[in-house]
Scaffold this motif. Structure first.
Motif, PDB file in Angstrom:
ATOM      1  N   MET A  11       0.854  -1.183   0.000  1.00  0.00           N
ATOM      2  CA  MET A  11       0.000   0.000   0.000  1.00  0.00           C
ATOM      3  C   MET A  11       0.890   1.233   0.000  1.00  0.00           C
ATOM      4  O   MET A  11       0.685   2.175   0.747  1.00  0.00           O
ATOM      5  CB  MET A  11      -0.960   0.001   1.199  1.00  0.00           C
ATOM      6  CG  MET A  11      -2.299   0.682   0.894  1.00  0.00           C
ATOM      7  SD  MET A  11      -3.477   0.681   2.252  1.00  0.00           S
ATOM      8  CE  MET A  11      -4.289  -0.910   2.097  1.00  0.00           C
ATOM      9  N   ASP A  35       2.839   0.229  -5.392  1.00  0.00           N
ATOM     10  CA  ASP A  35       1.622  -0.323  -5.972  1.00  0.00           C
ATOM     11  C   ASP A  35       0.488   0.689  -6.091  1.00  0.00           C
ATOM     12  O   ASP A  35      -0.665   0.306  -6.267  1.00  0.00           O
ATOM     13  CB  ASP A  35       1.153  -1.536  -5.149  1.00  0.00           C
ATOM     14  CG  ASP A  35       1.010  -1.191  -3.665  1.00  0.00           C
ATOM     15  OD1 ASP A  35       1.008   0.009  -3.320  1.00  0.00           O
ATOM     16  OD2 ASP A  35       0.896  -2.120  -2.861  1.00  0.00           O
ATOM     17  N   GLY A  36       0.807   1.964  -6.006  1.00  0.00           N
ATOM     18  CA  GLY A  36      -0.224   2.983  -6.214  1.00  0.00           C
ATOM     19  C   GLY A  36      -1.150   3.167  -5.027  1.00  0.00           C
ATOM     20  O   GLY A  36      -1.992   4.049  -5.031  1.00  0.00           O
ATOM     21  N   GLY A  37      -1.024   2.301  -4.016  1.00  0.00           N
ATOM     22  CA  GLY A  37      -1.957   2.361  -2.892  1.00  0.00           C
ATOM     23  C   GLY A  37      -1.536   3.389  -1.852  1.00  0.00           C
ATOM     24  O   GLY A  37      -0.496   3.248  -1.223  1.00  0.00           O
ATOM     25  N   THR A  38      -2.364   4.422  -1.665  1.00  0.00           N
ATOM     26  CA  THR A  38      -2.063   5.418  -0.635  1.00  0.00           C
ATOM     27  C   THR A  38      -2.796   5.009   0.631  1.00  0.00           C
ATOM     28  O   THR A  38      -4.018   5.000   0.665  1.00  0.00           O
ATOM     29  CB  THR A  38      -2.540   6.812  -1.087  1.00  0.00           C
ATOM     30  OG1 THR A  38      -1.846   7.165  -2.278  1.00  0.00           O
ATOM     31  CG2 THR A  38      -2.276   7.848  -0.022  1.00  0.00           C
ATOM     32  N   ASP A  53       2.858   0.685 -13.482  1.00  0.00           N
ATOM     33  CA  ASP A  53       2.302  -0.148 -14.548  1.00  0.00           C
ATOM     34  C   ASP A  53       2.588  -1.637 -14.331  1.00  0.00           C
ATOM     35  O   ASP A  53       3.739  -2.069 -14.265  1.00  0.00           O
ATOM     36  CB  ASP A  53       2.865   0.288 -15.907  1.00  0.00           C
ATOM     37  CG  ASP A  53       2.107  -0.346 -17.043  1.00  0.00           C
ATOM     38  OD1 ASP A  53       1.154   0.276 -17.523  1.00  0.00           O
ATOM     39  OD2 ASP A  53       2.448  -1.494 -17.439  1.00  0.00           O
ATOM     40  N   ASN A  54       1.533  -2.427 -14.234  1.00  0.00           N
ATOM     41  CA  ASN A  54       1.695  -3.860 -13.948  1.00  0.00           C
ATOM     42  C   ASN A  54       2.442  -4.593 -15.053  1.00  0.00           C
ATOM     43  O   ASN A  54       3.138  -5.573 -14.786  1.00  0.00           O
ATOM     44  CB  ASN A  54       0.327  -4.522 -13.767  1.00  0.00           C
ATOM     45  CG  ASN A  54      -0.279  -4.212 -12.410  1.00  0.00           C
ATOM     46  OD1 ASN A  54       0.352  -3.554 -11.579  1.00  0.00           O
ATOM     47  ND2 ASN A  54      -1.483  -4.677 -12.184  1.00  0.00           N
TER      48      ASN A  54
END
Lengths: 384, 384
Positions: free
Chosen positions: B173, B214-217, B289-290
């Protein structure tokens, strides 16, 4: 695709892919009309066939579409564009028309030139094999596949007697800002080019544009819609758009279920948003969230991650009014948990996430899949 | 954290986590000064301890920080906020000060209440165990870990004799819009509260905010900076910011290397952008980007995916001027491939991606990791 009258198709093994798999598809409109419409990737880096097809589509007429797998012909410089042009020229010659009536689509690895001799030879074989049979349609739908595991087709017939059919490919690099894959849709209804374009935009917006597997907008995304007018029936624009949306929805569901490594088909619905763009934005961000998608791969109703994703969106949200429901069980409401997570059954393939913001009247649904070992496996071994 | 003079710390097993792991940390500033600063998550859903700490930090003074792992105390309603308040009250009582001088940080699963009896009992033990030793600092840094595999600390001493030290936790996260994890940084330099806040904002912007796994804030991200003034030395703001940035950079590198499932440490640098926000935006989108991150897990220099990611950003880019270099080998330049991908050595852990847009003067680097089976494994089995 071949069920609407006036269309023939074929799929052949041209030798673009190794191992003799079908890799070249041809869809031909025998008319009497040749109206067409298209929507394309919004990626600023566009493959040669996208640049070509966008240009020829300005005339809103197509006699045929050539599609290949085994190479995207993207980032291949002026030589790559020349390859697409040569492909269109050759198809036009074989079909006795002008190159300006030939759409071209490519899919596969970015950055490699196509084996043009094999492709042009294969084009001759493809023209010879054209047929209006079910089998021919399925061969074409098979020849465009990359990491997809099965051909994807759909068809609907209106009670009045006109039909819309289509095929689609796409399994990864799937997120829209228009259609994120290749699709060809055919109809024997009589619809003029501008009407086709309007209907296609409307149908795409609620179907292809609402699928988001991994946020990746491909350089090659293309949806083409061809009308033969062979039914001699003229539907209203509403009727046509409605049936077209049904066909596109069917195709999109097939994409969702065949996405790379997918073990779950997840629908993220956002309700009660202050605007449609807020609803779409939140649904899309949640659908793209790796922590949400890995939790669902583990059949874990970890709603905290959903709340996290909603909260990090730029949209208007309020933690104290928000409600999160997973497969019918409301887990979080107005700032606190309201049910035990074990009450949620995630053993099946289908997952419905509902986020109700309770702030406005707008809603949207985005389709996605889980993030699995299969996805990592396929995508860590794609080009090597 | 305990190396700068004027600070003590401890880490104890309060029984918040099962199995007797360290789960409660305490950092105390013995002064003579108590200036403090903080930056917090920009997620609109904020955990109770974030709401609390943001509020008390308005006074720019902290006597101590209580941190727990084993539960994020996010989305727990008014009762959860009361739990944080009670924690601060109890710590204040034990340290003979007011609750307004106690920062609180929590990390772990979202949506569950904390076991308050265990936590409050543990707090007494933590106060008893306070020490200014290396060991005490490491115990505190260990007690805040969740899926991290090792404690993360850093310290730098200025030639003039003042120091900055810190600890950080965070493994998933992880994406910022301010700091995306918990960190406590201490200094014995004499800096007033507003100066601390300005330096912390500047240092965070180029360190914590440039890590994106992973872009999770997270709902709980917090960075706190405490000054004891015990060195009696007053650096200039430039000197202080520079050393603080060094310490934060060290901590961020440790986060990058210990991120969930990471097998690669990837630096994405964008150069030649028309603005800094374009450079950061493109670097961040590429880092998230995955398809880029799974390719690198497979040690596959699939530059087409990098170009795809750059092209789908909303930033100003031009495919015909762009250049992509991976580990020193330029693979794509001005619209076409320029080197064989096999020329790139990706066998090591460190990967440098350089995208030169050749459009302007701005640049930025975002740190990330690959997307591996390990990431999927950890995150599909987190709460269950």
């Amino acid at each position: 695709m071949t069920r609407p009258r006036g269309f023939r198709a074929s799929g052949v093994a041209a030798g673009i892919k190794a191992g003799g798999a079908l890799d070249l598809a041809l869809v031909v409109n025998d008319g009497p009309r040749r109206e067409a419409a298209g929507v394309f990737t919004t990626n600023q880096v566009k493959a040669a066939p996208v640049l070509w097809s966008e240009q020829v589509l300005r005339e809103r007429r197509l006699r045929a579409v050539v599609l290949n797998s085994g190479g995207a012909n993207a980032c291949t410089g002026p030589e790559g564009f020349q390859d697409t042009h040569t492909t269109a020229e050759r198809a036009a010659e074989l079909l006795d028309t002008g190159a300006i009536e030939i759409g071209v689509c490519s899919t596969g690895l970015i950055g490699q030139r196509l084996p043009m001799r094999a492709l042009l030879d294969g084009l001759g074989t493809a023209v010879d094999g054209l047929a209006d049979t079910e089998r021919a349609g399925t061969d074409a739908a098979t020849a465009v596949l990359t990491t997809d595991t099965r051909p994807k087709q759909a068809c609907r017939t209106h009670p009045d007697g006109w039909s819309i059919g289509g095929m689609v490919k796409g399994a990864g690099m799937l997120a829209p800002n228009l259609a994120t894959m290749l699709a060809v849709v055919t109809t024997d209804a009589v619809v003029d080019g501008e009407g086709l374009q309007r209907s296609l935009l409307r149908a795409s917006r609620s179907t292809f544009e609402r699928l988001d597997v991994d946020g990746g907008t491909s350089t090659n995304d293309t949806v083409l819609l061809l009308s033969s007018g062979a039914s001699e029936l003229t539907p209203t624009e509403e009727e046509f758009t409605e049936l077209l949306t049904e066909v596109c929805t069917d195709l999109v569901r097939q994409l969702q279920h065949d996405a790379e490594g997918a073990t779950k088909a997840i629908d993220v619905t956002v309700r009660g948003a202050v605007s449609e763009s807020d609803a779409v934005g939140i649904a899309r961000l949640t659908a793209e969230d790796n922590l949400v998608c890995t939790a669902l791969f583990g059949s874990d109703p970890n709603w905290g991650r959903i709340v996290m994703a909603v909260g990090r969106s730029g949209a208007t949200v309020d933690a104290s009014s928000m409600e999160v429901t997973v497969n019918g069980v409301t887990l979080y409401s107005r700032g606190a948990p309201v049910a035990d997570r074990d009450a949620v059954d995630l053993s099946g393939r289908d997952v419905e996430i509902l986020v109700d913001l309770h702030l406005g009247e707008h809603s949207a649904t985005v389709l996605t899949t889980d993030l699995s070992h299969g996805y990592v496996e396929e995508n860590s071994a794609y080009s090597s």
